[in-house]
Design a protein around this motif. Structure first.
Motif, PDB file in Angstrom:
ATOM      1  N   MET A   3       3.780   7.594  -7.689  1.00 53.12           N
ATOM      2  CA  MET A   3       4.905   6.488  -8.114  1.00 53.12           C
ATOM      3  C   MET A   3       4.253   4.750  -8.436  1.00 53.12           C
ATOM      4  SD  MET A   3       8.409   6.619  -5.684  1.00 53.12           S
ATOM      5  CE  MET A   3       9.321   4.900  -5.765  1.00 53.12           C
TER       6      MET A   3
ATOM      7  N   ILE B 269      10.489   8.542   1.111  1.00 49.18           N
ATOM      8  CA  ILE B 269      11.826   7.432   1.097  1.00 49.18           C
ATOM      9  C   ILE B 269      13.355   8.082   1.075  1.00 49.18           C
ATOM     10  CG2 ILE B 269      10.073   6.589   0.439  1.00 49.18           C
ATOM     11  CD1 ILE B 269      10.873   6.264  -2.276  1.00 49.18           C
TER      12      ILE B 269
ATOM     13  N   LEU C  23       4.057   9.774  -4.387  1.00 43.12           N
ATOM     14  CA  LEU C  23       4.321   8.818  -4.626  1.00 43.12           C
ATOM     15  C   LEU C  23       3.486   7.453  -4.548  1.00 43.12           C
ATOM     16  CD1 LEU C  23       5.880   8.954  -0.157  1.00 43.12           C
ATOM     17  CD2 LEU C  23       7.231   8.522  -2.221  1.00 43.12           C
TER      18      LEU C  23
ATOM     19  N   GLY D  24       1.570   2.575   1.833  1.00 40.89           N
ATOM     20  CA  GLY D  24       3.047   2.845   2.915  1.00 40.89           C
ATOM     21  C   GLY D  24       3.915   2.758   2.498  1.00 40.89           C
ATOM     22  N   THR D  25       3.608   1.599   2.104  1.00 33.56           N
ATOM     23  CA  THR D  25       5.391   0.475   1.607  1.00 33.56           C
ATOM     24  C   THR D  25       5.810   0.068   0.538  1.00 33.56           C
ATOM     25  OG1 THR D  25       3.471  -1.363   2.158  1.00 33.56           O
ATOM     26  CG2 THR D  25       5.146  -0.993   3.872  1.00 33.56           C
TER      27      THR D  25
ATOM     28  N   LYS E  62       6.444   8.089   6.929  1.00 27.66           N
ATOM     29  CA  LYS E  62       6.837   7.647   6.353  1.00 27.66           C
ATOM     30  C   LYS E  62       6.160   8.181   4.510  1.00 27.66           C
ATOM     31  CE  LYS E  62       3.879   3.643   7.087  1.00 27.66           C
ATOM     32  NZ  LYS E  62       3.238   2.035   6.824  1.00 27.66           N
ATOM     33  N   PHE E  63       4.604   8.588   5.179  1.00 28.87           N
ATOM     34  CA  PHE E  63       3.914   8.810   3.778  1.00 28.87           C
ATOM     35  C   PHE E  63       4.491  10.330   2.800  1.00 28.87           C
ATOM     36  CE2 PHE E  63       1.083   6.856   7.654  1.00 28.87           C
ATOM     37  CZ  PHE E  63       0.836   5.772   6.830  1.00 28.87           C
ATOM     38  N   LYS E  64       5.389  10.916   3.508  1.00 30.19           N
ATOM     39  CA  LYS E  64       5.830  11.611   2.798  1.00 30.19           C
ATOM     40  C   LYS E  64       7.212  12.108   2.096  1.00 30.19           C
ATOM     41  CE  LYS E  64       3.128  14.713   5.958  1.00 30.19           C
ATOM     42  NZ  LYS E  64       3.728  15.823   7.091  1.00 30.19           N
TER      43      LYS E  64
ATOM     44  N   ASN F  73      -0.789  16.115   1.163  1.00 31.63           N
ATOM     45  CA  ASN F  73      -0.304  16.216   0.254  1.00 31.63           C
ATOM     46  C   ASN F  73       0.856  16.560  -0.712  1.00 31.63           C
ATOM     47  OD1 ASN F  73       2.453  14.492   1.370  1.00 31.63           O
ATOM     48  ND2 ASN F  73       1.317  14.337   2.823  1.00 31.63           N
TER      49      ASN F  73
ATOM     50  N   GLY G 255       3.988  15.455  -1.095  1.00 31.92           N
ATOM     51  CA  GLY G 255       5.086  14.074  -0.872  1.00 31.92           C
ATOM     52  C   GLY G 255       4.340  13.106  -0.970  1.00 31.92           C
ATOM     53  N   THR G 256       3.649  13.255  -0.479  1.00 28.43           N
ATOM     54  CA  THR G 256       2.420  11.420  -0.766  1.00 28.43           C
ATOM     55  C   THR G 256       1.937  11.308  -2.069  1.00 28.43           C
ATOM     56  OG1 THR G 256       1.749  12.222   1.518  1.00 28.43           O
ATOM     57  CG2 THR G 256       0.154  10.520   0.364  1.00 28.43           C
TER      58      THR G 256
ATOM     59  N   HIS H 218       0.762  -1.150   0.026  1.00 34.72           N
ATOM     60  CA  HIS H 218       0.325  -0.026   0.014  1.00 34.72           C
ATOM     61  C   HIS H 218       1.461   1.528   0.078  1.00 34.72           C
ATOM     62  CE1 HIS H 218       1.574   0.096   4.158  1.00 34.72           C
ATOM     63  NE2 HIS H 218       0.561  -0.536   4.763  1.00 34.72           N
TER      64      HIS H 218
ATOM     65  N   ILE I 187      -2.509   6.634   2.919  1.00 29.94           N
ATOM     66  CA  ILE I 187      -2.959   8.062   3.389  1.00 29.94           C
ATOM     67  C   ILE I 187      -4.087   8.813   1.618  1.00 29.94           C
ATOM     68  CG2 ILE I 187      -2.389  10.999   2.840  1.00 29.94           C
ATOM     69  CD1 ILE I 187      -1.690   9.596   5.778  1.00 29.94           C
TER      70      ILE I 187
ATOM     71  N   PRO J 230       5.818   2.992  -1.898  1.00 25.32           N
ATOM     72  CA  PRO J 230       7.061   3.572  -2.774  1.00 25.32           C
ATOM     73  C   PRO J 230       8.840   2.681  -2.404  1.00 25.32           C
ATOM     74  CG  PRO J 230       5.708   4.907  -1.849  1.00 25.32           C
ATOM     75  CD  PRO J 230       5.488   3.326  -1.074  1.00 25.32           C
ATOM     76  N   LEU J 231       8.721   2.069  -1.135  1.00 25.86           N
ATOM     77  CA  LEU J 231      10.344   2.060  -1.345  1.00 25.86           C
ATOM     78  C   LEU J 231       9.947   0.418  -1.906  1.00 25.86           C
ATOM     79  CD1 LEU J 231      12.486   2.552   0.390  1.00 25.86           C
ATOM     80  CD2 LEU J 231      11.408   1.301   2.558  1.00 25.86           C
TER      81      LEU J 231
END
Ligand code: SF4
Lengths: 414, 171
Positions: free
Chosen positions: A80, B30, A77, A36-37, B26-28, A71, A73-74, A34, A66, A39-40
C-alpha cells in the motif's frame, strides 16, 4: 532577553518572536511516515478526499519497522505504501535502506532552522541538527501531506547543560539516561529540551543524535542542539540549502535548567519497565544477561559499532548478540572498516539495517524472564515483543561488555 | 457537544501506547474493529470484552506515552469509550485523540475521587465533570480543537471545510 533555540527556529518561520503557549502555524520542510504509521496516514489522506501530496521533494516514506516483512498482513501494508508513493511520485526508502531517523539526515532532508515532522515519536532526533523536529500521528501527517503546514503550540524549554569532560567509559547515552532519571518520564511534557555545554559541543554528530533521540523519553516535544562546525561537516554535500549556525541564547527564559558535571557521570542502565528507572551500572553488576541488542535509531551508528568492535575484537560473546546498523550507509562504512567481519567472528548475529528487535514486531523477541541489554530507547513492558522479558537500556559500550561477559559489568575504557 | 455519561474504568500513571495497543498488532492490519479487540490489552487483558459503549477511562499522569501510534486513541474510541480523563497526557497522544474524534480532558483532581465502576458525567463545553456528587472543573479545550472534535475528527473536519481551521478555510 534572548531566545531559546526552539524560539529562534520558530521565529524565523513566523517572522516574529513567538510566545510559549501560543499556537502557531508553520510550513513543513520535511515529512516522513514509516510502515507503522504510513498505512493509517494513507487511509486518512484518502478519506479526507485530498488529491495531491503538497511537495514530493519534502515527503518521504520509510519501510524500517518490520523490514523485510515477516507476514502477509505486513506485506499488504508495505505494498500500500509503495503504491501510494509511486502514485504521488515521492521517495520511498525500501527494506534494507535503514531507520527513518537515520535516513532523513543522511539523505539531506534535515538542516538547521528546518521544521521536520515524522509520524514517529523519535522524530525529535533531528534536533541534533538545530532543526525543530517532532513526532505527530498519522492523521496529522495526512494533514501535512495535503497542506504542507501544521499547527504547533510554542513550547517552553528545559535546558540541560553538561559542562566538563566525560570519563572514558561514559558515552552520550549515559548522559541522556542520567538526565531522564533526573527529569522523569514526563518531566519535559510539552516542552523542548535544549542540550548545551562543553561536553555537548565536543560530541560527534552520532553522539548528539543519541541525546536528542531520547528527549521524548522525558516527554519532550523535541530535543535541540546548536549547529556548529561539527554539524556543518556532517551536512556538507547532503543538503541543498545554505548551512547556518543557530544556537539558543544563554539569557533566554528557560523553564528549568539541569546542570550536570560531565566528570561525575558514570555508566547507566535504565531498568525494567520504565525508561526513567535509571541506575548506575555498578549497582547491577553480576546480573546475568541472555540477549544483547546493539542497534536502533538511538545507537546503531558507526561510532557505536566501532565501540562494540573495540570490546569484542578477537573475542567471543557469551550472551547471544544481535547487531543491526541503522542504515545502509552505516552498514557500508562498517564493512569498509572491517567492523562487520569482527562482529560476525565474535559470534554476533548481524542483521539488515532497520529497527529490528527494538519494537518487537518480527524478530529478536526474548523469552519469558530473560534479561536483555539493549542500546535502544524504550523498555516498556512488552516493548521487545514479550511482556515477561526484562529490558535494560545501556550504552553500546556497556552492552558490548555485557555481550562479552554474559553478565552486567561496569565497562572500562572502550 | 452533549453530555457524556458512563461507567468508569480507572488506570494508573504512564499508561503507554504499548499497553493500549501492543506494537505487534499495528503492523499487520489497519482494520479498526479488529484492532479494538486488543484495546488496553497490556494493562487489562479482558478490557475489550468488559467495556460498554459510552464508558469513560480515567487515567493518571502521562497517559498515552510512548510511540506516536494513532492506533492507540483509535482502539480506545472503537472499544466504545466516549472520553478519557487523565491527570496529564503525553503530547502526541493528546493531538491524535482530537484528530480521531476522541475527547480527552486533563483534570488532575478527579483521579483520587473516582473508582472503576462509578458513574461519571462529563460536560465538555462547560469544562466540568461530576463524580460521586462532586464537581471538578478543567481548563476548557482550545476552540479550534473543539471544532475538530465537533466535526468528528480531522478527516471529517477537512471534508466538511475543504481545509484546516488553522489555515484559512476555503469553503
Ligand atoms: S529503531 Fe526503535 S525507536 Fe527507532 S524508529 Fe525504529 S522502532 Fe522506533
Amino acid at each position: 532577553m534572548g531566545m531559546t533555540l526552539a524560539e529562534k527556529i520558530i521565529s524565523r518561520k513566523i517572522g516574529r518572536v513567538p510566545v510559549p503557549g501560543e499556537i502557531v502555524v508553520m510550513p513543513i520542510d520535511a515529512a516522513m511516515a514509516h510502515d507503522g504509521t504510513a498505512p493509517l496516514m494513507i487511509k486518512s489522506f484518502e478519506a479526507m478526499g485530498a488529491k495531491k501530496v503538497w511537495d514530493n521533494k519534502k515527503a518521504a516514506f520509510v519501510i524500517d519497522h518490520i523490514s523485510p516483512s515477516s507476514n502477509e498482513g505486513t506485506s499488504a501494508l508495505h505494498k500500500m505504501m509503495r503504491d501510494f508513493a509511486k502514485a504521488h511520485s515521492f521517495q520511498l526508502y525500501d527494506i534494507g535502506e535503514g531507520i527513518c531517523h537515520q535516513i532523513l539526515p543522511e539523505k539531506g532532508y534535515v538542516f538547521p532552522g528546518g521544521v521536520v515532522v515524522g509520524a514517529d515519536s523519535h522524530t525529535c532526533t533531528h534536533g541534533a541538527f538545530a532543526a525543530f523536529s517532532t513526532g505527530i500521528g498519522s492523521t496529522d501527517m495526512a494533514a501535512v501531506f495535503a497542506s504542507g503546514k501544521l499547527w504547533f503550540k510554542v513550547p517552553e524549554t528545559i535546558r540541560i547543560k553538561i559542562e566538563g569532560t566525560m570519563p572514558i567509559n561514559v558515552m552520550s547515552k549515559d548522559a541522556i539516561l542520567y538526565s531522564i532519571g533526573e527529569i522523569g518520564a514526563d518531566g519535559a511534557t510539552y516542552k523542548a529540551v535544549e542540550f548545551c555545554g562543553e561536553a555537548v559541543r565536543k560530541m560527534s554528530m552520532d553522539s548528539r543524535m543519541t541525546m536528542t533521540n531520547m528527549a521524548i523519553e522525558m516527554g519532550g516535544k523535541t530535543g535541540l542542539i546548536a549547529s556548529d562546525a561539527i554539524t556543518r561537516e556532517y551536512l556538507e554535500g547532503r543538503i541543498n540549502v545554505p548551512f547556518i549556525e543557530l544556537s539558543g541564547d544563554g539569557d533566554a527564559d528557560f523553564a528549568d535548567t539541569l546542570e550536570i558535571d560531565a566528570g561525575d557521570l558514570e555508566p547507566q542502565l535504565s531498568c525494567p519497565h520504565q525508561v526513567d528507572n535509571v541506575k548506575p551500572v555498578a549497582e547491577l553488576e553480576g546480573l546475568p544477561v541472555d540477549q544483547v541488542f546493539i542497534g536502533s535509531c538511538t545507537n546503531g551508528r558507526l561510532e557505536d559499532l566501532r565501540i562494540a568492535v573495540k570490546v569484542l575484537r578477537g573475542k567471543k560473546v557469551k550472551a547471544r548478540t544481535i547487531v543491526m546498523p541503522a542504515s545502509r550507509e552505516i552498514y557500508l562504512g562498517a564493512i569498509k572498516e572491517g567492523l562487520i567481519e569482527e562482529l560476525v567472528k565474535a559470534g554476533c548475529a548481524v542483521g539488515v539495517p532497520g529497527c529490528g528487535p527494538c519494537v518487537g514486531g518480527h524478530h529478536g523477541v526474548p523469552s519469558q524472564g530473560e534479561n536483555v541489554i539493549s542500546t535502544t530507547n524504550r523498555n516498556f513492558k512488552g516493548r521487545m515483543g514479550n511482556a515477561e522479558a526484562n529490558v535494560y537500556l545501556a550504552s553500546p559500550l556497556t552492552a558490548a561488555y555485557a555481550a562479552l561477559k554474559g553478565k552486567v559489568e561496569v565497562p572500562l575504557e572502550a | 457537544m452533549e453530555l457524556l455519561k458512563g461507567k468508569v474504568w480507572k488506570f494508573g500513571d504512564d499508561i503507554s501506547t504499548d499497553l493500549i495497543i501492543p506494537g505487534k498488532y499495528k503492523f499487520k492490519t489497519i482494520d479498526f474493529n479488529e484492532l479494538a479487540k486488543h484495546a488496553m490489552e497490556g494493562a487489562d487483558p479482558d478490557f475489550s470484552t468488559k467495556v460498554n459503549k459510552g464508558d469513560l477511562i480515567v487515567g493518571g499522569d502521562n497517559f498515552g506515552c510512548g510511540s506516536s501510534r494513532e492506533q492507540a486513541p483509535v482502539v480506545i474510541k472503537h472499544s466504545g469509550i466516549s472520553a478519557v480523563i487523565a491527570k496529564s497526557f503525553a503530547r502526541i497522544f493528546y493531538r491524535n485523540s482530537f484528530n480521531v474524534g476522541l475527547p480527552v480532558v486533563e483534570c488532575p483532581e478527579l483521579f483520587d475521587n473516582v473508582e472503576t465502576g462509578d458513574t461519571l458525567e462529563l460536560y465538555l463545553a462547560e469544562g466540568k465533570v461530576i463524580a460521586r456528587g462532586r464537581t471538578f472543573t478543567f481548563k476548557p479545550i482550545p476552540p479550534f480543537l473543539m471544532a475538530i472534535l465537533q466535526d468528528g475528527g480531522l478527516v471529517e473536519h477537512y471534508r466538511k471545510r475543504g481545509g484546516f481551521i488553522w489555515e484559512k478555510p476555503t469553503r
